[in-house]
Design an enzyme around this catalytic site. Structure first.
Site, PDB file in Angstrom:
ATOM      1  N   THR A 254       1.209  -1.280  -0.295  1.00 17.56           N
ATOM      2  CA  THR A 254      -0.319  -0.458   0.114  1.00 17.56           C
ATOM      3  C   THR A 254       0.752   1.792   0.094  1.00 17.56           C
ATOM      4  OG1 THR A 254      -1.800  -1.393   1.057  1.00 17.56           O
ATOM      5  CG2 THR A 254      -1.636   0.945   1.398  1.00 17.56           C
ATOM      6  N   GLU A 272       5.277   4.746   6.783  1.00  9.89           N
ATOM      7  CA  GLU A 272       5.921   3.391   7.907  1.00  9.89           C
ATOM      8  C   GLU A 272       5.389   2.553   7.285  1.00  9.89           C
ATOM      9  OE1 GLU A 272       7.837   4.341  10.519  1.00  9.89           O
ATOM     10  OE2 GLU A 272       8.012   6.521   9.470  1.00  9.89           O
ATOM     11  N   CYS A 306       4.846  -4.210  12.898  1.00  3.15           N
ATOM     12  CA  CYS A 306       5.720  -4.064  12.392  1.00  3.15           C
ATOM     13  C   CYS A 306       7.340  -4.356  12.819  1.00  3.15           C
ATOM     14  CB  CYS A 306       5.937  -2.573  11.765  1.00  3.15           C
ATOM     15  SG  CYS A 306       6.082  -1.375  13.028  1.00  3.15           S
TER      16      CYS A 306
HETATM   17  P1  NAD Z   1      -2.546  -2.203   4.784  1.00  2.00           P
HETATM   18  O1  NAD Z   1      -1.966  -1.127   4.071  1.00  2.00           O
HETATM   19  O2  NAD Z   1      -3.527  -2.933   4.017  1.00  2.00           O
HETATM   20  O3  NAD Z   1      -4.174  -0.920   5.148  1.00  2.00           O
HETATM   21  C1  NAD Z   1      -3.297   0.716   5.591  1.00  2.00           C
HETATM   22  C2  NAD Z   1      -3.988   1.312   6.044  1.00  2.00           C
HETATM   23  O4  NAD Z   1      -4.335   1.302   4.517  1.00  2.00           O
HETATM   24  C3  NAD Z   1      -5.376   1.427   6.407  1.00  2.00           C
HETATM   25  O5  NAD Z   1      -6.240   2.367   6.603  1.00  2.00           O
HETATM   26  C4  NAD Z   1      -6.120   1.259   4.493  1.00  2.00           C
HETATM   27  O6  NAD Z   1      -7.482   1.316   4.291  1.00  2.00           O
HETATM   28  C5  NAD Z   1      -5.273   1.850   3.923  1.00  2.00           C
HETATM   29  N1  NAD Z   1      -5.761   1.853   2.181  1.00  2.00           N
HETATM   30  C6  NAD Z   1      -4.994   0.253   1.646  1.00  2.00           C
HETATM   31  N2  NAD Z   1      -5.148   0.573   0.397  1.00  2.00           N
HETATM   32  C7  NAD Z   1      -4.912   2.063  -0.073  1.00  2.00           C
HETATM   33  C8  NAD Z   1      -4.762   2.463  -1.158  1.00  2.00           C
HETATM   34  N3  NAD Z   1      -4.314   1.825  -2.375  1.00  2.00           N
HETATM   35  N4  NAD Z   1      -4.528   3.562  -0.654  1.00  2.00           N
HETATM   36  C9  NAD Z   1      -4.368   4.363   0.164  1.00  2.00           C
HETATM   37  N5  NAD Z   1      -4.788   3.148   1.561  1.00  2.00           N
HETATM   38  C10 NAD Z   1      -5.000   2.716   0.931  1.00  2.00           C
HETATM   39  O7  NAD Z   1      -1.901  -2.424   5.861  1.00  2.00           O
HETATM   40  P2  NAD Z   1      -2.615  -3.547   7.096  1.00  2.00           P
HETATM   41  O8  NAD Z   1      -3.278  -4.237   7.414  1.00  2.00           O
HETATM   42  O9  NAD Z   1      -3.695  -2.109   8.103  1.00  2.00           O
HETATM   43  O10 NAD Z   1      -1.377  -2.922   8.484  1.00  2.00           O
HETATM   44  C11 NAD Z   1      -0.431  -3.816   8.581  1.00  2.00           C
HETATM   45  C12 NAD Z   1       0.682  -3.683   8.071  1.00  2.00           C
HETATM   46  O11 NAD Z   1       1.133  -2.255   8.936  1.00  2.00           O
HETATM   47  C13 NAD Z   1       2.238  -4.363   8.472  1.00  2.00           C
HETATM   48  O12 NAD Z   1       2.051  -4.391   7.200  1.00  2.00           O
HETATM   49  C14 NAD Z   1       2.707  -3.407   9.546  1.00  2.00           C
HETATM   50  O13 NAD Z   1       4.216  -3.849   9.557  1.00  2.00           O
HETATM   51  C15 NAD Z   1       2.666  -2.012   8.774  1.00  2.00           C
HETATM   52  N6  NAD Z   1       2.833  -1.249  10.369  1.00  2.00           N
HETATM   53  C16 NAD Z   1       3.800  -0.693  10.404  1.00  2.00           C
HETATM   54  C17 NAD Z   1       4.146   0.065  11.241  1.00  2.00           C
HETATM   55  C18 NAD Z   1       5.073   1.140  10.866  1.00  2.00           C
HETATM   56  O14 NAD Z   1       5.536   1.655  12.308  1.00  2.00           O
HETATM   57  N7  NAD Z   1       5.970   0.526  10.660  1.00  2.00           N
HETATM   58  C19 NAD Z   1       2.882   0.425  12.442  1.00  2.00           C
HETATM   59  C20 NAD Z   1       2.523  -0.197  12.391  1.00  2.00           C
HETATM   60  C21 NAD Z   1       2.128  -0.982  11.592  1.00  2.00           C
END
Ligand code: NAD
Length: 534
Positions: A254, A272, A306
């Site tokens: 994403t 992130e 993460c």
């Molecule tokens: P995800 O990428 O599926 O979704 C995250 C957000 O993005 C959601 O709100 C979703 O609706 C939105 N989204 C999805 N597709 C989109 C698009 N095309 N354009 C804009 N927004 C869009 O991630 P998730 O399943 O919610 O979270 C898990 C992931 O987050 C894992 O990969 C984890 O490692 C990561 N994470 C990273 C950190 C960090 O600080 N690096 C912290 C927490 C989680």
């Protein structure tokens, strides 16, 4: 009243049922909803608005109007921080309710939710304390650019300023819903921006409360908005021509789509993203501590962190005893059948281990995804030390919840998916090494670079290896203490697939500003200030 009913009674409040746009709680224009379920049982939890592009447009218009009106950006950062502090205090004042909501939404034990929510409030106050620091950075003389001739000529009075960016989108993940979201909201607002938060559709209920916190704190209408919705709402926010920055926490895939959406308008991104962190264990490490750290590293929050340390890189000479003890400990762990009431087992200190129960994973689709990884690994001949499947019905009380056994895969090939890709569940992959160089090679053998840990009782060796690991945060430790811990003043972020930019610390606040030099010639800054006040 059972535990789920109790949470549902919290969720009757307006803020958990409406979007927050222009200072008002409003329905989604098309009236569509998203349903969410209790991970421990699969029972219906709540439904909330499925905001769409038209709702995002309305929120962006409200933010744009607030930005153009200029009151918020025109305040000092310290004045803004005083208001945002009330929001942070509001988290602290409502920890019990919010922790029950997060326990029901994510499936994490109540006590862990309560602990991390306390962290969100504390971190929020830290961001607010930086308001004064940001003010002190306005009009700071550029008196050295470094190197020869690095000082601008005396007749040229140059100062730096940090301006807010404008209207920005904050898109967050579900694993620590409030923490991830408020880590964006607080610095974005203290820096003077107007923002739209789009929480995760998988588990973002606690984030809806931030709208109420903003309203109660007296944030001017339109300065902060919340639009719940799925990926379409996120995509609309990222692509909006009026949005000058997206701060995103979520998956790498994403993140790259968001970067693509921001490219044509050259708007800023802070990303992130995912991780595949390594725990490197040398044979001079205390065995019990190594096992505890391994468990905590890959099992805390059900492996849905993460920075989860999901790759164990263990020295050959300690591998057998470590794996034996790890298997024994993992097989003793009980499943957490009701995270909402999981308050205190009084056994292993949760702040030390955080691995005294096995929680369900967040939802059916994540459960299927993780099980897909396990089926593929097993089909490819990967050896399972323990786990590898769903627990039998008796173990989890025939609950219907999204449970997976804590799983350890051993002798994993370096190019296997379970070594290279983020599983985001209770799955550990193990490889071994003999020399220090091998340890570094294994630790750096994925495209991610979020966090990693080196365990050794030899500080010099730990330091040598830590300095060679490519990750935004590295722990060098003899005890495992501090693993996964974050301090608001210490930066976090990723190399490679793990992201762009840094959160936390003063650098994390700077992410929400533009650096500007103001170059006075013919008169000085002091003249300008005198005219302004005189
Ligand atoms: P995800 O990428 O599926 O979704 C995250 C957000 O993005 C959601 O709100 C979703 O609706 C939105 N989204 C999805 N597709 C989109 C698009 N095309 N354009 C804009 N927004 C869009 O991630 P998730 O399943 O919610 O979270 C898990 C992931 O987050 C894992 O990969 C984890 O490692 C990561 N994470 C990273 C950190 C960090 O600080 N690096 C912290 C927490 C989680």
């Amino acid at each position: 009243m059972n535990s789920l009913n109790k949470v549902q009674s919290h969720l009757l409040a307006e803020c958990f049922n409406k979007l927050f746009i222009g200072g008002q709680f409003v329905d989604a224009i098309d009236g569509k909803k998203i349903s969410t379920y209790y991970p421990a049982t699969g029972d219906f939890l709540h439904e909330f608005p499925r905001g769409k592009a038209n709702d995002v447009d309305a929120a962006v218009a409200a933010a744009e109007a607030a930005w153009e009106e200029g009151t918020w950006a025109g305040m000092s950062a310290a004045e803004r921080a005083d208001i945002v502090t009330k929001m942070a205090q509001g988290i602290e004042d409502n920890i019990e309710m919010l922790a029950e909501i997060e326990a029901a939404d994510v499936g994490k034990p109540y006590r862990q939710a309560a602990m991390t929510l306390g962290g969100a409030a504390g971190e929020g106050k830290y961001w607010c304390s930086l308001g004064k620091v940001l003010d002190a950075e306005q009009d700071v003389p550029v008196n050295s650019g470094g190197g020869e001739g690095g000082v601008p000529p005396a007749e040229w009075d140059v100062v730096y300023r940090r301006d807010p960016i404008g209207v920005i989108g904050l898109i967050s993940a579900w694993n620590y819903p409030m923490n991830v979201a408020f880590r964006k909201v607080a610095p974005a607002l203290v820096a003077g921006n107007c923002a739209i938060l789009k929480p995760s559709e998988i588990a973002g209920l606690s984030c809806m409360f931030i709208g109420k916190l903003a309203q109660d704190a007296g944030i001017p209408p339109g300065v902060f908005n919340v639009v719940t919705g799925d990926r379409d709402a996120g995509a609309a926010l990222a692509a909006s021509p009026s949005v000058s920055m997206i701060s995103f926490t979520g998956s790498t895939l994403t993140g790259s789509k968001i970067m693509g959406a921001c490219a044509p308008k050259l708007s800023q991104v802070a990303l992130e993203l995912g991780g595949k962190s390594a725990l490197v264990v040398f044979d001079d490490t205390d065995l019990d501590k190594a096992v505890e750290t391994t468990m905590k590293g890959f099992l805390a929050n059900g492996g849905q962190i993460c920075t989860a340390h999901t790759r164990l890189v263990v020295q050959d000479s300690i591998k057998a005893p470590l794996l034996k003890k790890l298997k024994e400990e993992l097989e003793k762990l009980p499943f957490c059948n009701d995270p909402i009431t999981e308050k205190d087992r009084g056994d292993r200190a949760w702040e030390a281990g955080m691995t005294d129960v096995v929680q369900p994973v967040v939802c059916d689709s994540q459960h299927k995804k993780i099980m897909g990884f396990l089926h593929e690994a097993k089909a490819a001949g990967v050896e399972v030390l323990t786990g590898g499947d769903v627990p039998d019905d008796e173990t989890v009380g025939n609950s219907g919840g999204y449970f997976i056994q804590p799983t350890v895969l051993i002798n994993v090939e370096r190019d296997a998916d379970v070594w290279q890709k983020e599983v985001f569940g209770p799955v550990l992959s193990v490889r071994s090494f003999s020399t220090e160089d091998d340890a570094v090679l294994e630790a750096n053998s994925t495209a991610f670079g979020l966090a990693s840990t080196v365990m050794s009782s030899d500080p010099a060796k730990a330091m040598r290896v830590a300095n060679r690991i490519r990750a935004g945060a590295v722990f060098a430790t003899s005890t495992g203490e501090g693993l996964l811990a974050e301090h608001p003043a210490v930066s976090r972020g990723g190399f490679g697939f793990s992201g762009v930019g840094r959160e936390l610390g003063i650098g994390g606040l700077h992410e929400y500003t533009e650096l500007k030099s103001v170059n006075y010639t013919g008169f000085s800054l002091a003249d300008a200030k005198k005219q302004r006040t005189g």
